[in-house]
Write a protein that holds these residues in place. Structure first.
Motif, PDB file in Angstrom:
ATOM      1  N   LYS A 115       0.833  -1.210   0.000  1.00  0.00           N
ATOM      2  CA  LYS A 115       0.000   0.000   0.000  1.00  0.00           C
ATOM      3  C   LYS A 115       0.865   1.257   0.000  1.00  0.00           C
ATOM      4  O   LYS A 115       0.525   2.260  -0.604  1.00  0.00           O
ATOM      5  CB  LYS A 115      -0.955  -0.003   1.196  1.00  0.00           C
ATOM      6  CG  LYS A 115      -2.067  -1.029   1.021  1.00  0.00           C
ATOM      7  CD  LYS A 115      -3.207  -0.825   1.979  1.00  0.00           C
ATOM      8  CE  LYS A 115      -4.333  -1.795   1.645  1.00  0.00           C
ATOM      9  NZ  LYS A 115      -5.464  -1.748   2.542  1.00  0.00           N
ATOM     10  N   ASP A 154      -3.972 -12.916   2.520  1.00  0.00           N
ATOM     11  CA  ASP A 154      -3.277 -11.634   2.692  1.00  0.00           C
ATOM     12  C   ASP A 154      -3.200 -11.205   4.160  1.00  0.00           C
ATOM     13  O   ASP A 154      -2.349 -10.406   4.520  1.00  0.00           O
ATOM     14  CB  ASP A 154      -3.977 -10.527   1.871  1.00  0.00           C
ATOM     15  CG  ASP A 154      -5.417 -10.289   2.308  1.00  0.00           C
ATOM     16  OD1 ASP A 154      -6.123 -11.266   2.607  1.00  0.00           O
ATOM     17  OD2 ASP A 154      -5.829  -9.107   2.366  1.00  0.00           O
ATOM     18  N   LYS A 203     -10.937  -3.939  -2.897  1.00  0.00           N
ATOM     19  CA  LYS A 203     -11.993  -2.943  -3.083  1.00  0.00           C
ATOM     20  C   LYS A 203     -11.426  -1.582  -3.495  1.00  0.00           C
ATOM     21  O   LYS A 203     -12.094  -0.806  -4.149  1.00  0.00           O
ATOM     22  CB  LYS A 203     -12.903  -2.757  -1.874  1.00  0.00           C
ATOM     23  CG  LYS A 203     -12.439  -3.142  -0.528  1.00  0.00           C
ATOM     24  CD  LYS A 203     -13.468  -2.790   0.529  1.00  0.00           C
ATOM     25  CE  LYS A 203     -13.453  -3.792   1.656  1.00  0.00           C
ATOM     26  NZ  LYS A 203     -12.169  -3.869   2.397  1.00  0.00           N
ATOM     27  N   SER A 204     -10.180  -1.301  -3.081  1.00  0.00           N
ATOM     28  CA  SER A 204      -9.629   0.018  -3.382  1.00  0.00           C
ATOM     29  C   SER A 204      -8.975   0.097  -4.768  1.00  0.00           C
ATOM     30  O   SER A 204      -8.421   1.136  -5.120  1.00  0.00           O
ATOM     31  CB  SER A 204      -8.589   0.378  -2.312  1.00  0.00           C
ATOM     32  OG  SER A 204      -7.609  -0.628  -2.261  1.00  0.00           O
TER      33      SER A 204
HETATM   34  N1  AQP Z   1      -8.933 -10.929  -2.917  1.00  0.00           N
HETATM   35  C1  AQP Z   1      -9.219 -11.547  -1.801  1.00  0.00           C
HETATM   36  N2  AQP Z   1      -9.316 -12.898  -1.758  1.00  0.00           N
HETATM   37  C2  AQP Z   1      -9.617 -13.552  -0.599  1.00  0.00           C
HETATM   38  N3  AQP Z   1      -9.836 -12.921   0.571  1.00  0.00           N
HETATM   39  C3  AQP Z   1      -9.754 -11.572   0.570  1.00  0.00           C
HETATM   40  N4  AQP Z   1      -9.928 -10.655   1.534  1.00  0.00           N
HETATM   41  C4  AQP Z   1      -9.735  -9.415   1.031  1.00  0.00           C
HETATM   42  N5  AQP Z   1      -9.460  -9.495  -0.279  1.00  0.00           N
HETATM   43  C5  AQP Z   1      -9.458 -10.824  -0.592  1.00  0.00           C
HETATM   44  C6  AQP Z   1     -10.256 -11.000   2.909  1.00  0.00           C
HETATM   45  O1  AQP Z   1     -11.422 -10.270   3.283  1.00  0.00           O
HETATM   46  C7  AQP Z   1     -11.357  -9.999   4.667  1.00  0.00           C
HETATM   47  C8  AQP Z   1     -11.666  -8.562   4.919  1.00  0.00           C
HETATM   48  O2  AQP Z   1     -10.657  -7.765   4.314  1.00  0.00           O
HETATM   49  P1  AQP Z   1     -10.516  -6.233   4.693  1.00  0.00           P
HETATM   50  O3  AQP Z   1     -11.539  -5.454   4.008  1.00  0.00           O
HETATM   51  O4  AQP Z   1     -10.548  -6.089   6.170  1.00  0.00           O
HETATM   52  O5  AQP Z   1      -9.065  -5.831   4.257  1.00  0.00           O
HETATM   53  P2  AQP Z   1      -8.251  -6.127   2.960  1.00  0.00           P
HETATM   54  O6  AQP Z   1      -7.634  -7.485   3.071  1.00  0.00           O
HETATM   55  O7  AQP Z   1      -7.293  -4.983   2.815  1.00  0.00           O
HETATM   56  O8  AQP Z   1      -9.347  -6.117   1.808  1.00  0.00           O
HETATM   57  P3  AQP Z   1      -9.337  -5.330   0.456  1.00  0.00           P
HETATM   58  O9  AQP Z   1     -10.555  -5.709  -0.304  1.00  0.00           O
HETATM   59  O10 AQP Z   1      -8.012  -5.498  -0.242  1.00  0.00           O
HETATM   60  O11 AQP Z   1      -9.527  -3.825   0.960  1.00  0.00           O
HETATM   61  P4  AQP Z   1      -8.674  -2.525   0.660  1.00  0.00           P
HETATM   62  O12 AQP Z   1      -8.617  -2.371  -0.826  1.00  0.00           O
HETATM   63  O13 AQP Z   1      -9.445  -1.413   1.345  1.00  0.00           O
HETATM   64  O14 AQP Z   1      -7.324  -2.736   1.277  1.00  0.00           O
HETATM   65  C9  AQP Z   1      -9.956 -10.380   5.153  1.00  0.00           C
HETATM   66  O15 AQP Z   1     -10.007 -11.594   5.848  1.00  0.00           O
HETATM   67  C10 AQP Z   1      -9.187 -10.524   3.879  1.00  0.00           C
HETATM   68  O16 AQP Z   1      -8.158 -11.494   3.988  1.00  0.00           O
END
Ligand code: AQP
Length: 340
Positions: A115, A154, A203-204
């Motif tokens: 990030k 992740d 999501k971002s």
């Molecule tokens: N691509 C993915 N595949 C499988 N699991 C995923 N998770 C996120 N992306 C994937 C899992 O979803 C849970 C919640 O995630 P989060 O929103 O708390 O944080 P994150 O991992 O940072 O998710 P994003 O979508 O990538 O959000 P942004 O873009 O805001 O950083 C977690 O258990 C994660 O592993």
């Protein structure tokens, strides 16, 4: 609420529209997990502040996320559903754990490095919250004496960090914290971007064609799957090979998760098909799944009174449980109790 079964904690940050990656990696398991565990499902709004987007609509995203929790089958009578900022004990313990965390171990966190690189490319300053949010995550988990944390791949490193912090604390003060274990499934724990399958779906992501959002309309889902990157093998042969065929393997993981079919059975059924046919099947399956999920989502989302009631009751229960742990920590550290 009496905790009789092993304790499970999971959270999603309402930092944008939820993706099929969030669903497949964690949320799809939540409903069934209520049978085996005492579950706490948290909407991690304080974590979302690390993104600091001007138009983030945090309160809307928070209620959207809560509606998805319910639509995924989380039952407020069986589980505790709450919004992180409603339970002040999280930020209290987070500060305490900061004092048991090392700068160098946080610097090693892959998600921070990824990030920060993205922010550097956009000439943005990195805020301190992004650097130490894994400590807040450790507090989220440890406050409830959690046994299991279902996460995508992740987040595995962050659960390991949580264990390290808990171990460090326990080695000084005795067995205060339970050591949580991550629950990670073989398939679906890292759904990749559709156009760049070497990168996690997020999501971002600024390129919305990389991502299937849970609120995408069905037409755009089909288009996104149609344009998803596969490979140039001729003739196209469907097999699961994450190294050499990341795009196809990603579609297979999505299909296996959404259709609830074992990967080996799925591969047998798809044997001899072309990539185009696989994409049609994935589109159909996703469309049916998302239509149903979205119907249920809107039923909850249109009833804000009910959402607020769920969040309120959840926060009351979470406060009781987390206060128990916090009191022990305060007295262990020699912090003088509040004089009533
Ligand atoms: N691509 C993915 N595949 C499988 N699991 C995923 N998770 C996120 N992306 C994937 C899992 O979803 C849970 C919640 O995630 P989060 O929103 O708390 O944080 P994150 O991992 O940072 O998710 P994003 O979508 O990538 O959000 P942004 O873009 O805001 O950083 C977690 O258990 C994660 O592993």
């Amino acid at each position: 609420m009496l905790f009789l079964k092993p304790i499970l904690f999971s959270a999603v940050q309402p930092s944008g529209n939820l993706t099929i990656g969030n669903y497949i990696g964690t949320m799809r398991h939540w409903s069934i997990m209520q049978k085996k565990y005492d579950c706490l499902y948290c909407i991690a709004d304080l974590h979302a502040l690390t993104a600091q987007e001007k138009n983030m609509c945090l309160s809307k995203n928070t209620l959207d996320t809560l509606s998805f929790y319910l639509a995924c089958g989380v039952d407020p009578k069986k589980s505790i559903i709450f919004i992180q900022s409603h339970v002040y004990q999280h930020s209290q313990l987070s500060w305490i754990l900061n004092c048991f965390s090392q700068f160098s171990e946080l610097l090693r966190m892959t998600q921070f490095k990824v990030k920060r690189n993205v922010e550097k490319n956009h000439v943005k300053q990195t805020n301190l919250g992004l650097f130490n949010y894994p400590v807040l995550m450790a507090a989220d988990i440890l406050l409830y004496q959690t046994n299991f944390v279902p996460v995508g791949k992740d987040q595995k490193q962050h659960v390991e960090l949580t264990r390290n912090i808990a171990n460090r604390f326990n080695s000084i003060y005795g067995n205060i914290f339970k050591l949580p274990k991550p629950l990670i499934h073989q398939y679906g724990s890292k759904i990749m971007s559709l156009l760049e399958p070497q990168k996690k779906m997020s999501k971002s992501d600024t390129n919305k064609n990389n991502v299937i959002f849970l609120l995408d309309d069905i037409k755009s889902v089909s288009l996104k799957i149609k344009h998803a990157v596969t490979d140039s093998e001729r003739p196209s042969k469907i097999d699961y090979n994450i190294e050499n065929k990341p795009g196809i393997s990603n579609l297979l993981e999505i299909l296996s998760a959404i259709s609830n079919k074992d990967m080996n059975i799925l591969l047998k059924e798809l044997d001899g098909m072309m990539y185009r046919e696989l994409k049609n099947i994935v589109s159909d399956c996703l469309s049916k799944f998302l239509s149903k999920l979205q119907r249920s989502y809107y039923d909850y989302r249109n009833d804000e009174c009910y959402l607020k009631k769920v969040a309120h009751e959840g926060a009351m229960k979470a406060r009781l449980k987390s206060e128990e742990t916090l009191k022990i920590i305060h007295s262990t550290l020699g912090l003088v109790p509040y004089f009533k």
